[in-house]
Design an enzyme around this catalytic site. Structure first.
Site, short mmCIF file in Angstrom:
data_model
loop_
_atom_site.label_atom_id
_atom_site.label_comp_id
_atom_site.label_asym_id
_atom_site.label_seq_id
_atom_site.Cartn_x
_atom_site.Cartn_y
_atom_site.Cartn_z
N LYS A 103 39.73 108.36 50.84
CA LYS A 103 39.02 109.11 49.81
C LYS A 103 37.93 109.92 50.47
O LYS A 103 37.12 109.39 51.24
CB LYS A 103 38.39 108.14 48.78
CG LYS A 103 37.69 108.84 47.65
CD LYS A 103 38.67 109.26 46.58
CE LYS A 103 38.14 110.35 45.68
NZ LYS A 103 38.30 111.73 46.24
N GLN A 124 32.10 108.83 55.60
CA GLN A 124 32.72 108.54 54.30
C GLN A 124 33.19 107.08 54.22
O GLN A 124 33.10 106.46 53.16
CB GLN A 124 33.91 109.50 54.09
CG GLN A 124 34.31 109.67 52.65
CD GLN A 124 33.45 110.69 51.90
OE1 GLN A 124 33.19 111.76 52.41
NE2 GLN A 124 33.04 110.35 50.70
N LYS A 127 30.01 105.06 53.56
CA LYS A 127 29.44 105.45 52.27
C LYS A 127 30.28 104.89 51.13
O LYS A 127 29.76 104.31 50.17
CB LYS A 127 29.41 106.98 52.20
CG LYS A 127 28.95 107.50 50.88
CD LYS A 127 29.02 109.01 50.66
CE LYS A 127 29.45 109.91 51.75
NZ LYS A 127 29.28 111.33 51.39
N LYS A 139 38.52 112.59 55.27
CA LYS A 139 37.91 113.91 55.03
C LYS A 139 38.85 114.97 55.56
O LYS A 139 39.68 114.70 56.42
CB LYS A 139 36.59 114.01 55.80
CG LYS A 139 35.66 115.05 55.24
CD LYS A 139 34.80 114.46 54.15
CE LYS A 139 33.91 115.50 53.50
NZ LYS A 139 32.90 114.87 52.64
N GLY A 178 36.30 117.79 46.44
CA GLY A 178 35.63 118.97 46.98
C GLY A 178 34.57 118.61 48.01
O GLY A 178 34.26 117.45 48.25
N ASP A 179 34.05 119.63 48.64
CA ASP A 179 32.89 119.54 49.53
C ASP A 179 32.42 120.99 49.67
O ASP A 179 32.73 121.82 48.80
CB ASP A 179 33.31 118.92 50.90
CG ASP A 179 32.12 118.44 51.72
OD1 ASP A 179 31.63 117.33 51.48
OD2 ASP A 179 31.65 119.19 52.61
N THR A 223 26.70 113.91 42.52
CA THR A 223 26.09 113.78 43.85
C THR A 223 24.58 114.05 43.75
O THR A 223 23.76 113.29 44.26
CB THR A 223 26.76 114.71 44.86
OG1 THR A 223 28.18 114.58 44.73
CG2 THR A 223 26.36 114.37 46.27
N ASN A 254 26.41 122.83 44.70
CA ASN A 254 26.63 121.81 43.67
C ASN A 254 25.65 120.63 43.78
O ASN A 254 25.09 120.19 42.78
CB ASN A 254 28.09 121.34 43.76
CG ASN A 254 28.35 120.15 42.88
OD1 ASN A 254 28.32 119.00 43.34
ND2 ASN A 254 28.55 120.38 41.59
N SER A 391 33.82 109.85 41.67
CA SER A 391 35.24 110.16 41.91
C SER A 391 36.08 108.91 41.67
O SER A 391 37.19 108.99 41.11
CB SER A 391 35.46 110.62 43.36
OG SER A 391 35.16 111.98 43.51
N1 GLU Z 1 32.56 115.47 49.53
C1 GLU Z 1 31.86 114.49 48.79
C2 GLU Z 1 31.20 113.52 49.73
O1 GLU Z 1 30.76 113.91 50.78
C3 GLU Z 1 32.70 113.86 47.70
C4 GLU Z 1 33.90 113.11 48.14
C5 GLU Z 1 34.78 112.61 46.98
O2 GLU Z 1 34.37 112.68 45.84
O3 GLU Z 1 35.87 112.14 47.31
O4 GLU Z 1 31.03 112.36 49.47
#
Ligand code: GLU
Length: 459
Positions: A103, A124, A127, A139, A178-179, A223, A254, A391
């Site tokens: 994810k 990630q 996190k 990612k 997204g990012d 976020t 965002n 998410s």
């Molecule tokens: N890109 C965001 C992050 O850095 C969201 C990732 C997601 O929702 O999967 O956590």
């Protein structure tokens, strides 16, 4: 905005047992400076963990966690509106699936390379574990520059990107979002192409979707909201609050926009925002509607905000937003945007709390300066985890074909942030570093992933 030049981290501060792991990372991933930085930052805090858990060392868990399960690199050819052909490079790093499907977001930006995607994927993993939700880490992205491209060009790029990536995705396998450079418009084109190729309406394969086609309320805001909530928790734990605080937020995308919104709702006042062209100082407090109009709808430069706002708001071209004194600083733009110099200026100006809304926005020297000065410092692995946590709530709603109200979704987000804050505090305490959120987040995430990997055997 000035970005610090990168150098490979030295082995300073690393426990003997983790030193060899870091040496292997340097040898095996030459030139991937951001990945070196992100892994060093985690390894630096793991000395007490390996001392307490010899079973992790025996199972080579550190080595395994630092090596992605799978790395995919692919060609993305597309034609612009004049018919000229372009070739970009696409990436997906499927880093760790011990806790759930991979994810993490997709980033479209010219700076994207394997080292950047790997640093983001690595962050990630931890996190996502800190959120307590059943999601692994990954990612992806491309070195594509969406700036100045028409909607049709964006669509063709997204379709070409997904034509290759779709074979690696699935609601139980890998779930992008997204990012930077990837918002609801891009996710729409990506989802459409996935649906067309697979002939499946698989809502849970992407998150951050539009509300009419499987998206979840509060995902867009999550976020930025999560970052503001986390800072509020840190302050509340010390008998303080955001009430009456001047806050500086970097970025105007965002994350930044919804951090500005929530800070105002919690009684703070955001006095500056920025983008890559410079920053705006607006001592009366950022006008959120105007900010949304300029950045979200018109996709304009931040200077336009100052022009329309009129008296009181000033635009400083190429300046550092961290020159504006504040009580709370939220770096919400990009990696390594806040340097040691910026940190020292902020400390001089009386900053008491910093929350990383972006991924790794503070350089290691800046983090060191904040911690040495006793500034409350929330690392991205906790402070920006509200986005990916929501998410996971979107995946939950997709799996049950349900759709929650805004109020319920926001309440769940707030509960998750409170749980993350409590977990970080308890872990920091347990490992002898009370009040240290870097130690708290890294070890909380690491132990959750490590225990699941131990249970799964040597895979
Ligand atoms: N890109 C965001 C992050 O850095 C969201 C990732 C997601 O929702 O999967 O956590």
């Amino acid at each position: 905005m000035t970005i610090a030049p990168l150098t490979t981290g030295s082995s300073d501060g690393l426990d003997e047992k983790v030193l060899a792991v870091y040496d292997t990372i340097l040898r095996r991933n030459p030139g991937e400076l951001e990945f070196h930085q992100a892994s060093h930052e985690v390894l630096e805090t793991l000395g007490p963990v390996v001392a307490k858990h010899p079973e992790y060392v025996e199972a080579k868990l550190l080595e395994r966690i630092c090596e992605p399960e799978r790395q995919i690199i692919f060609r993305v050819p597309w034609a612009d509106d004049s018919g000229e052909v372009h070739v970009n490079r696409g990436f997906r790093v499927e880093f760790n699936s011990a806790l759930g499907p991979y994810k993490g977001g997709l980033r479209f930006h010219p700076s994207v390379n394997l080292g950047i995607v790997k640093f983001l994927g690595f962050e990630q993993v931890f996190k996502n574990a800190v959120t307590g939700m059943p999601i692994g880490g990954g990612k992806g992205g491309a070195d594509f520059d969406p700036r100045g491209r028409s909607d049709r060009e964006i669509m063709r790029f997204c379709q070409s990107f997904m034509t290759e990536l779709h074979r690696h995705l699935g609601e139980h396998t890998d779930v992008p979002a997204g990012d930077i450079g990837v918002g609801q418009r891009e996710l729409g084109y990506l989802f459409g192409q996935y649906k067309r190729i697979t002939n499946r309406y698989e809502s849970g394969v992407l998150t951050g979707k539009g509300l009419t086609w499987g998206g979840a309320r509060v995902r867009r805001e999550a976020t930025g909201y999560g970052c503001a909530y986390f800072v509020q928790e840190m302050l509340a734990a010390r008998g303080s609050s955001l009430e009456g605080s001047d806050v500086v937020v970097s970025g105007a995308g965002n994350v930044a926009i919804y951090a500005v919104e929530k800070i105002a709702q919690l009684g703070g006042r955001v006095v500056a925002v920025s983008d890559s062209s410079g920053y705006v100082h607006d001592a009366a407090g950022i006008d959120l509607d105007l900010l949304k109009e300029v950045k979200e709808i018109e996709r304009e430069r931040i200077e336009v905000y100052a022009q329309r706002r009129g008296r009181g708001a000033t635009f400083v071209a190429d300046g550092s937003v961290w020159d504006v004194p504040c009580r709370v600083a939220l770096p919400c733009a990009t990696q390594n945007e806040l340097t040691e110099r910026d940190a020292l200026r902020l400390i001089e100006g009386g900053v008491v709390a910093v929350g990383e809304g972006a991924n790794m926005p503070c350089t290691p020297e800046a983090v060191r300066a904040f911690r040495a000065a006793g500034v409350l410092f929330a690392p991205g692995k906790a402070a920006n985890a509200g986005g990916v946590a929501t998410s996971a709530l979107e995946m939950q709603q997709n799996a049950s074909r349900d759709s929650w109200t805004f109020e319920h979704s926001e309440q769940r987000l707030q509960e998750i942030v409170q749980e993350m804050h409590a977990a970080c505090c308890a872990t920091a305490e347990e490992y002898g570093a009370p009040g240290d959120y870097v130690v708290g987040a890294n070890i909380t995430g690491f132990v959750r992933v490590a225990d699941a990997m131990l249970a799964h055997g040597l895979i």
